[in-house]
Design a protein around this motif. Structure first.
Motif, PDB file in Angstrom:
ATOM      1  N   PHE A  42       0.910  -1.168  -0.070  1.00  0.00           N
ATOM      2  CA  PHE A  42      -0.009  -0.093  -0.069  1.00  0.00           C
ATOM      3  C   PHE A  42       0.891   1.212  -0.169  1.00  0.00           C
ATOM      4  N   ASN A  43       1.912   1.487   0.925  1.00  0.00           N
ATOM      5  CA  ASN A  43       2.889   2.637   1.005  1.00  0.00           C
ATOM      6  C   ASN A  43       1.972   3.833   1.039  1.00  0.00           C
ATOM      7  N   GLU A  44       0.910   4.008   2.013  1.00  0.00           N
ATOM      8  CA  GLU A  44      -0.066   5.136   2.167  1.00  0.00           C
ATOM      9  C   GLU A  44       0.214   5.763   3.592  1.00  0.00           C
ATOM     10  N   LYS A  45       0.274   6.823   3.679  1.00  0.00           N
ATOM     11  CA  LYS A  45       0.690   7.706   5.060  1.00  0.00           C
ATOM     12  C   LYS A  45      -0.534   8.584   5.403  1.00  0.00           C
ATOM     13  N   TYR A  46      -1.045   8.522   6.713  1.00  0.00           N
ATOM     14  CA  TYR A  46      -1.752   9.230   7.419  1.00  0.00           C
ATOM     15  C   TYR A  46      -1.214   9.897   8.756  1.00  0.00           C
ATOM     16  N   VAL A  47      -1.835  11.186   8.901  1.00  0.00           N
ATOM     17  CA  VAL A  47      -1.643  11.928  10.066  1.00  0.00           C
ATOM     18  C   VAL A  47      -2.640  11.962  11.169  1.00  0.00           C
ATOM     19  N   LEU A  48      -2.441  11.377  12.395  1.00  0.00           N
ATOM     20  CA  LEU A  48      -3.288  11.130  13.173  1.00  0.00           C
ATOM     21  C   LEU A  48      -3.083  12.109  14.450  1.00  0.00           C
ATOM     22  N   PRO A  49      -4.066  13.111  14.929  1.00  0.00           N
ATOM     23  CA  PRO A  49      -3.763  13.638  16.242  1.00  0.00           C
ATOM     24  C   PRO A  49      -4.111  13.012  17.496  1.00  0.00           C
ATOM     25  N   MET A  50      -3.006  12.979  18.251  1.00  0.00           N
ATOM     26  CA  MET A  50      -2.861  12.211  19.307  1.00  0.00           C
ATOM     27  C   MET A  50      -4.037  12.531  20.410  1.00  0.00           C
ATOM     28  N   ILE A  51      -4.446  11.426  21.155  1.00  0.00           N
ATOM     29  CA  ILE A  51      -5.280  11.811  22.226  1.00  0.00           C
ATOM     30  C   ILE A  51      -4.682  11.236  23.558  1.00  0.00           C
ATOM     31  N   GLU A  52      -4.665  12.199  24.779  1.00  0.00           N
ATOM     32  CA  GLU A  52      -3.670  11.807  25.893  1.00  0.00           C
ATOM     33  C   GLU A  52      -4.668  10.497  26.399  1.00  0.00           C
ATOM     34  N   GLY A  53      -3.707   9.318  26.816  1.00  0.00           N
ATOM     35  CA  GLY A  53      -4.151   8.182  27.494  1.00  0.00           C
ATOM     36  C   GLY A  53      -4.774   7.205  26.465  1.00  0.00           C
ATOM     37  N   LEU A  54      -4.724   7.483  25.088  1.00  0.00           N
ATOM     38  CA  LEU A  54      -5.091   6.555  24.097  1.00  0.00           C
ATOM     39  C   LEU A  54      -3.724   5.941  23.497  1.00  0.00           C
ATOM     40  N   ARG A  55      -3.232   4.964  23.570  1.00  0.00           N
ATOM     41  CA  ARG A  55      -2.042   4.374  23.104  1.00  0.00           C
ATOM     42  C   ARG A  55      -1.979   3.184  22.435  1.00  0.00           C
ATOM     43  N   GLU A  56      -3.219   3.262  21.617  1.00  0.00           N
ATOM     44  CA  GLU A  56      -3.290   1.770  20.641  1.00  0.00           C
ATOM     45  C   GLU A  56      -4.121   2.422  19.465  1.00  0.00           C
ATOM     46  N   ILE A  57      -3.825   1.638  18.545  1.00  0.00           N
ATOM     47  CA  ILE A  57      -4.412   1.893  17.153  1.00  0.00           C
ATOM     48  C   ILE A  57      -5.013   0.525  16.549  1.00  0.00           C
ATOM     49  N   ASN A  58      -6.204   0.564  16.494  1.00  0.00           N
ATOM     50  CA  ASN A  58      -6.974  -0.724  15.810  1.00  0.00           C
ATOM     51  C   ASN A  58      -6.665  -0.970  14.328  1.00  0.00           C
ATOM     52  N   VAL A  59      -6.221  -2.167  13.861  1.00  0.00           N
ATOM     53  CA  VAL A  59      -6.088  -2.569  12.680  1.00  0.00           C
ATOM     54  C   VAL A  59      -6.800  -3.655  11.904  1.00  0.00           C
ATOM     55  N   SER A  60      -7.359  -3.324  10.858  1.00  0.00           N
ATOM     56  CA  SER A  60      -7.961  -4.821  10.273  1.00  0.00           C
ATOM     57  C   SER A  60      -7.899  -4.605   8.891  1.00  0.00           C
ATOM     58  N   VAL A  61      -7.883  -5.944   8.368  1.00  0.00           N
ATOM     59  CA  VAL A  61      -7.612  -6.259   6.764  1.00  0.00           C
ATOM     60  C   VAL A  61      -8.905  -6.926   6.352  1.00  0.00           C
ATOM     61  N   TRP A  62      -9.140  -6.417   5.198  1.00  0.00           N
ATOM     62  CA  TRP A  62     -10.366  -7.099   4.412  1.00  0.00           C
ATOM     63  C   TRP A  62     -10.246  -7.227   3.266  1.00  0.00           C
ATOM     64  N   ASN A  63     -11.102  -8.182   2.558  1.00  0.00           N
ATOM     65  CA  ASN A  63     -11.154  -8.507   1.243  1.00  0.00           C
ATOM     66  C   ASN A  63     -12.229  -7.906   0.373  1.00  0.00           C
ATOM     67  N   SER A  64     -11.839  -7.097  -0.636  1.00  0.00           N
ATOM     68  CA  SER A  64     -12.888  -6.255  -1.195  1.00  0.00           C
ATOM     69  C   SER A  64     -13.746  -7.245  -2.251  1.00  0.00           C
ATOM     70  N   ASN A  65     -15.131  -7.086  -2.251  1.00  0.00           N
ATOM     71  CA  ASN A  65     -15.845  -8.022  -2.990  1.00  0.00           C
ATOM     72  C   ASN A  65     -16.671  -6.849  -3.978  1.00  0.00           C
ATOM     73  N   THR A  66     -17.147  -6.977  -5.102  1.00  0.00           N
ATOM     74  CA  THR A  66     -17.865  -6.226  -5.819  1.00  0.00           C
ATOM     75  C   THR A  66     -19.494  -6.581  -5.607  1.00  0.00           C
ATOM     76  N   VAL A  67     -19.558  -7.891  -5.579  1.00  0.00           N
ATOM     77  CA  VAL A  67     -21.016  -8.420  -5.434  1.00  0.00           C
ATOM     78  C   VAL A  67     -21.635  -8.580  -4.153  1.00  0.00           C
ATOM     79  N   SER A  68     -20.754  -9.490  -3.274  1.00  0.00           N
ATOM     80  CA  SER A  68     -21.043  -9.520  -2.118  1.00  0.00           C
ATOM     81  C   SER A  68     -20.359  -8.733  -0.962  1.00  0.00           C
ATOM     82  N   THR A  69     -20.698  -9.004   0.394  1.00  0.00           N
ATOM     83  CA  THR A  69     -20.106  -7.983   1.301  1.00  0.00           C
ATOM     84  C   THR A  69     -18.572  -8.552   1.368  1.00  0.00           C
TER      85      THR A  69
END
Length: 252
Positions: A54-81
């Motif tokens: 992917f090689n995509e960059k994002y900038v997230l504003p930090m929240i005090e006390g929140l020290r984790e980022i949730n990550v998930s991976v999906w397979n894209s479908n055009t017909v079904s979910t």
């Protein structure tokens, strides 16, 4: 140190060893990041299969006390979910301490089985470090009193700075091309004066003296400065021509 509102850079590099959700074709994965209720979705890597990039960059504003980022991976479908491949958590303790983190984070399926890995690069620069870097003095000019301070290696000195004023260089002053050297720039030649024309060497008779043993021609010899007669008259003292000799050889 408070991190509230400070920016965190996160670059999603790619995934490896993903669980395949397609039977007849290659799957089309994408990654979703979630932090403080905000979701960030990468582009879909069409036919990325088990190892998408992917090689995509994002900038997230930090929240005090929140020290984790949730990550998930999906397979894209055009017909079904879209198919869920796996999820995980990205911990921020290391990047907040050292300012940089390049790690691979595991993904698990809903049943808890390993379903692949995701690699992300995190970069964090606190406001305290930024202020310290801005406050540090940067030498932009040489100290006072050093008008001819040597320039940095590889750069040309400004016009007129070399050599320093008042310092002898050991070379004569430069003269513009085509101009004669200034008077007194070169030492005079110590040669004695020579008379001109040069005097005649001694021991020779003067030009007007007649040669010894010959009578002078009529009118005398001309002077050295006068014109010379040519041809000269025959020398005197020889007998005149007489009759031809007689003998058996006859006449001439």
């Amino acid at each position: 140190m408070s991190v509230q509102g400070q920016p965190l850079e996160i670059t999603v590099i790619g995934c490896t060893n993903l669980k395949d959700k397609e039977w007849l074709s290659r799957q089309d994965p994408y990654v979703v990041l979630e932090y403080a209720g905000t979701r960030y979705r990468t582009k879909t890597d069409t036919d990325g299969g088990k190892n998408p990039t992917f090689n995509e960059k994002y900038v997230l504003p930090m929240i005090e006390g929140l020290r984790e980022i949730n990550v998930s991976v999906w397979n894209s479908n055009t017909v079904s979910t879209d198919d869920f491949i796996g999820s995980g958590k990205i911990h921020l303790q290391k990047v907040l301490t050292s300012g940089y983190d390049d790690s691979v984070w595991p993904l698990t399926s809903r049943s808890g089985k390993r379903s692949g890995d995701v690699r992300v690069i995190l970069h964090f620069n606190s406001q305290k470090e930024k202020k310290a870097s801005l406050a540090s003095p940067v030498p932009s000019a040489p100290p006072s009193g050093y008008a001819n301070y040597p320039p940095a290696y590889g750069s040309c000195p400004p016009h007129g700075t070399y050599p320093p004023a008042g310092c002898p260089s050991g070379y004569p002053p430069a003269v513009p091309y085509g101009a004669p050297p200034p008077y007194g720039a070169y030492p005079p030649q110590a040669c004695p004066p020579q008379p001109y024309p040069y005097p005649a060497p001694g021991g020779y008779p003067p030009a007007s003296a007649p040669p010894a043993g010959y009578p002078p021609p009529p009118g005398g010899y001309p002077s050295a400065s006068g014109p010379q007669a040519y041809p000269y008259p025959a020398p005197q003292g020889y007998p005149p021509y007489g009759p031809p000799p007689s003998g058996p050889y006859g006449h001439y």
